[in-house]
Design an enzyme around this catalytic site. Structure first.
Site, mmCIF file in Angstrom:
data_model
loop_
_atom_site.group_PDB
_atom_site.id
_atom_site.type_symbol
_atom_site.label_atom_id
_atom_site.label_comp_id
_atom_site.label_asym_id
_atom_site.label_seq_id
_atom_site.Cartn_x
_atom_site.Cartn_y
_atom_site.Cartn_z
ATOM 1 N N CYS A 12 15.581 0.280 -3.179
ATOM 2 C CA CYS A 12 14.428 1.162 -3.405
ATOM 3 C C CYS A 12 14.519 1.866 -4.756
ATOM 4 O O CYS A 12 13.555 2.482 -5.208
ATOM 5 C CB CYS A 12 14.308 2.170 -2.274
ATOM 6 S SG CYS A 12 13.607 1.424 -0.792
ATOM 7 N N ASP A 44 0.410 7.129 2.699
ATOM 8 C CA ASP A 44 1.220 7.108 3.922
ATOM 9 C C ASP A 44 2.128 5.873 3.917
ATOM 10 O O ASP A 44 2.130 5.087 2.971
ATOM 11 C CB ASP A 44 0.302 7.130 5.153
ATOM 12 C CG ASP A 44 0.916 7.956 6.273
ATOM 13 O OD1 ASP A 44 2.127 7.796 6.514
ATOM 14 O OD2 ASP A 44 0.200 8.755 6.895
ATOM 15 N N ASP A 85 8.665 1.373 7.945
ATOM 16 C CA ASP A 85 7.382 2.075 7.793
ATOM 17 C C ASP A 85 6.552 2.033 9.082
ATOM 18 O O ASP A 85 5.805 2.972 9.376
ATOM 19 C CB ASP A 85 6.572 1.473 6.635
ATOM 20 C CG ASP A 85 7.125 1.887 5.284
ATOM 21 O OD1 ASP A 85 7.491 3.065 5.125
ATOM 22 O OD2 ASP A 85 7.198 1.031 4.380
ATOM 23 N N ASP A 220 9.545 7.831 6.354
ATOM 24 C CA ASP A 220 10.926 7.385 6.148
ATOM 25 C C ASP A 220 11.330 7.739 4.713
ATOM 26 O O ASP A 220 10.515 7.690 3.788
ATOM 27 C CB ASP A 220 11.122 5.898 6.459
ATOM 28 C CG ASP A 220 10.185 4.979 5.694
ATOM 29 O OD1 ASP A 220 9.168 5.459 5.161
ATOM 30 O OD2 ASP A 220 10.486 3.777 5.629
HETATM 31 N N1 ATP Z 1 -0.201 -1.696 -5.922
HETATM 32 C C1 ATP Z 1 -0.688 -0.933 -4.948
HETATM 33 N N2 ATP Z 1 -2.000 -1.012 -4.604
HETATM 34 C C2 ATP Z 1 -2.516 -0.233 -3.617
HETATM 35 N N3 ATP Z 1 -1.798 0.645 -2.932
HETATM 36 C C3 ATP Z 1 -0.495 0.751 -3.236
HETATM 37 C C4 ATP Z 1 0.135 -0.022 -4.263
HETATM 38 N N4 ATP Z 1 1.450 0.310 -4.308
HETATM 39 C C5 ATP Z 1 1.623 1.249 -3.372
HETATM 40 N N5 ATP Z 1 0.461 1.512 -2.725
HETATM 41 C C6 ATP Z 1 0.238 2.501 -1.656
HETATM 42 O O1 ATP Z 1 0.846 3.710 -2.042
HETATM 43 C C7 ATP Z 1 1.320 4.408 -0.888
HETATM 44 C C8 ATP Z 1 2.775 4.745 -1.087
HETATM 45 O O2 ATP Z 1 3.472 3.536 -1.287
HETATM 46 P P1 ATP Z 1 5.002 3.461 -1.069
HETATM 47 O O3 ATP Z 1 5.443 2.067 -1.328
HETATM 48 O O4 ATP Z 1 5.659 4.578 -1.790
HETATM 49 O O5 ATP Z 1 5.093 3.812 0.483
HETATM 50 P P2 ATP Z 1 6.086 3.291 1.528
HETATM 51 O O6 ATP Z 1 5.723 1.893 1.887
HETATM 52 O O7 ATP Z 1 6.163 4.309 2.588
HETATM 53 O O8 ATP Z 1 7.440 3.254 0.750
HETATM 54 P P3 ATP Z 1 8.754 2.769 1.441
HETATM 55 O O9 ATP Z 1 8.533 1.360 1.833
HETATM 56 O O10 ATP Z 1 9.712 2.899 0.326
HETATM 57 O O11 ATP Z 1 8.957 3.637 2.624
HETATM 58 C C9 ATP Z 1 1.047 3.513 0.300
HETATM 59 O O12 ATP Z 1 -0.162 3.932 0.887
HETATM 60 C C10 ATP Z 1 0.890 2.140 -0.334
HETATM 61 O O13 ATP Z 1 0.090 1.302 0.440
HETATM 62 MG MG MG Z 2 7.718 4.730 3.874
#
Ligand code: ATP
Ligand code: MG
Length: 343
Positions: A12, A44, A85, A220
């Site tokens: 990460c 989220d 998630d 998380d």
């Molecule tokens: N390229 C993208 N286009 C659209 N939405 C995105 C993009 N990258 C991230 N997001 C959105 O941004 C938000 C935060 O993403 P992030 O990956 O930080 O969350 P996460 O999946 O909880 O992270 P992790 O998997 O590390 O717990 C989420 O709603 C995700 O869908």
């Molecule tokens: Mg997450």
């Protein structure tokens, strides 16, 4: 590429920083579909899409380069992280698709080990691998797109805290610092093994207990570190979190590494983004690094309503779900008060 050893560069820690992601999402056109109950606008953990009154599908995607040299272990860690998630939002895992980036001249034996590690964790989570997509890339990367199910009335979001909530964290902090330091031969194999055991432990058991109680918010703890993911919980602006530094669970040796400035680029991105929103009531640079450290496959950060906190912790103890009570939520005394106070 060596048949068995992966090049270490990621987890990460490879995530785009919270500042850049915020800018990116701000410029992405918003969706307006009443069936999309949770989209990217609230940043989220997963998207939730309503199918009927009692059923919604919950969807997430995660992949990254490896933070360990062992391919099977990498597969287990990447899958545990991707599945998390769904559990953070109180959902159940149904199926997953493999996402594979792998060098054209890489060993397929290595790739098969990555996939086997991932499959083991999907099965343990109660899901099934249903397919995937594979492309050539210089640096191996692996992860999953996961589909789950959830009752639309039982969604646990990451951004609605209440006055008096108790903050619970279900895994120890410091895995980013430990995995980076292990490559520099600066920590013991025991510390590394502790980090690996943490990264390969599903958040399912914690989620199964949590969802029986009154939960204001859950997420998380991953790439944005404890501070970054806690800050996402406080976007309403009315409340602040008070963290008790001495109650933070930390992998032994991570603090010493931070004292020796064995820290990560991701941690510095998190610090830069959050520095105006967090206040430390003491001077301890190493502890600050732990609070900003990007976690791969970290634990659930749960904001449980005060009246349910004792019962939830008792059940976690009984079910042998590790947890620490790390602080509380309170109303901001003045609107300009810090979002996070570390006591
Ligand atoms: N390229 C993208 N286009 C659209 N939405 C995105 C993009 N990258 C991230 N997001 C959105 O941004 C938000 C935060 O993403 P992030 O990956 O930080 O969350 P996460 O999946 O909880 O992270 P992790 O998997 O590390 O717990 C989420 O709603 C995700 O869908
Ligand atoms: Mg997450």
């Amino acid at each position: 590429m060596d048949e068995e050893q992966l090049f270490v560069c990621g987890g990460c820690n490879a995530k785009m920083g919270p500042g850049d992601l915020k800018n990116l999402l701000n410029d992405l056109p918003q969706n307006h579909d009443p069936r999309l109950l949770v989209g990217f606008d609230s940043t989220d953990d997963a998207a939730v899409y309503q199918l009927n009154e009692h059923l919604a599908t919950i969807q997430t995607i995660d992949f990254f380069p490896s933070m360990v040299t062992d391919p099977y272990l990498f597969g287990q860690i990447a899958a545990t992280n991707a599945l998390s998630d769904i559990f953070a939002m109180g959902g159940d895992v149904l199926l997953a698709l493999n996402i594979v980036c792998f060098p054209e001249k890489g060993s397929l034996t290595t790739l098969k080990k990555i996939l086997a590690g991932g499959q083991e964790k999907v099965t343990e989570a109660g899901g099934v691998i249903a397919g995937g997509h594979s492309i050539h890339d210089h640096l191996p990367k692996y992860g999953l797109s996961v589909t789950g199910s959830i009752d639309p009335h039982q969604i646990i979001c990451n951004n609605k805290v209440n006055d008096g909530d108790v903050l619970i964290l279900t895994k120890k902090l410091g895995v980013g610092i430990i995995t980076a330091s292990y490559q520099a031969e600066a920590v013991s194999p025991e510390a590394f093994n502790t980090a690996v055991a943490s990264m390969t432990m599903l958040n399912r058991d914690a989620s199964m207990v949590m969802r029986k109680y009154s939960i204001s918010a859950c997420t998380d703890v991953t790439g944005f570190g404890l501070a970054g993911h806690l800050a996402e919980m406080l976007t309403g602006g009315q409340h602040q979190a008070v963290i008790e530094a001495e109650d933070l669970p930390i992998i032994p040796e991570a603090y010493a590494c931070a004292e020796d400035l064995l820290v990560t680029a991701g941690g510095q991105r998190n610090r830069k983004f959050l520095k105006e929103r967090i206040h430390f009531n003491f001077v301890d640079h190493a502890l600050e690094e732990i609070v900003f450290d990007p976690q791969t496959s970290g634990g659930l950060l749960i904001s449980v309503k005060a009246e349910d906190a004792e019962a939830m912790m008792a059940e976690m103890t009984q079910k042998k779900v590790p947890f620490s009570k790390i602080g509380r939520i309170q109303k901001k005394p003045v609107p300009t008060a810090a979002d996070i106070i570390v006591d």
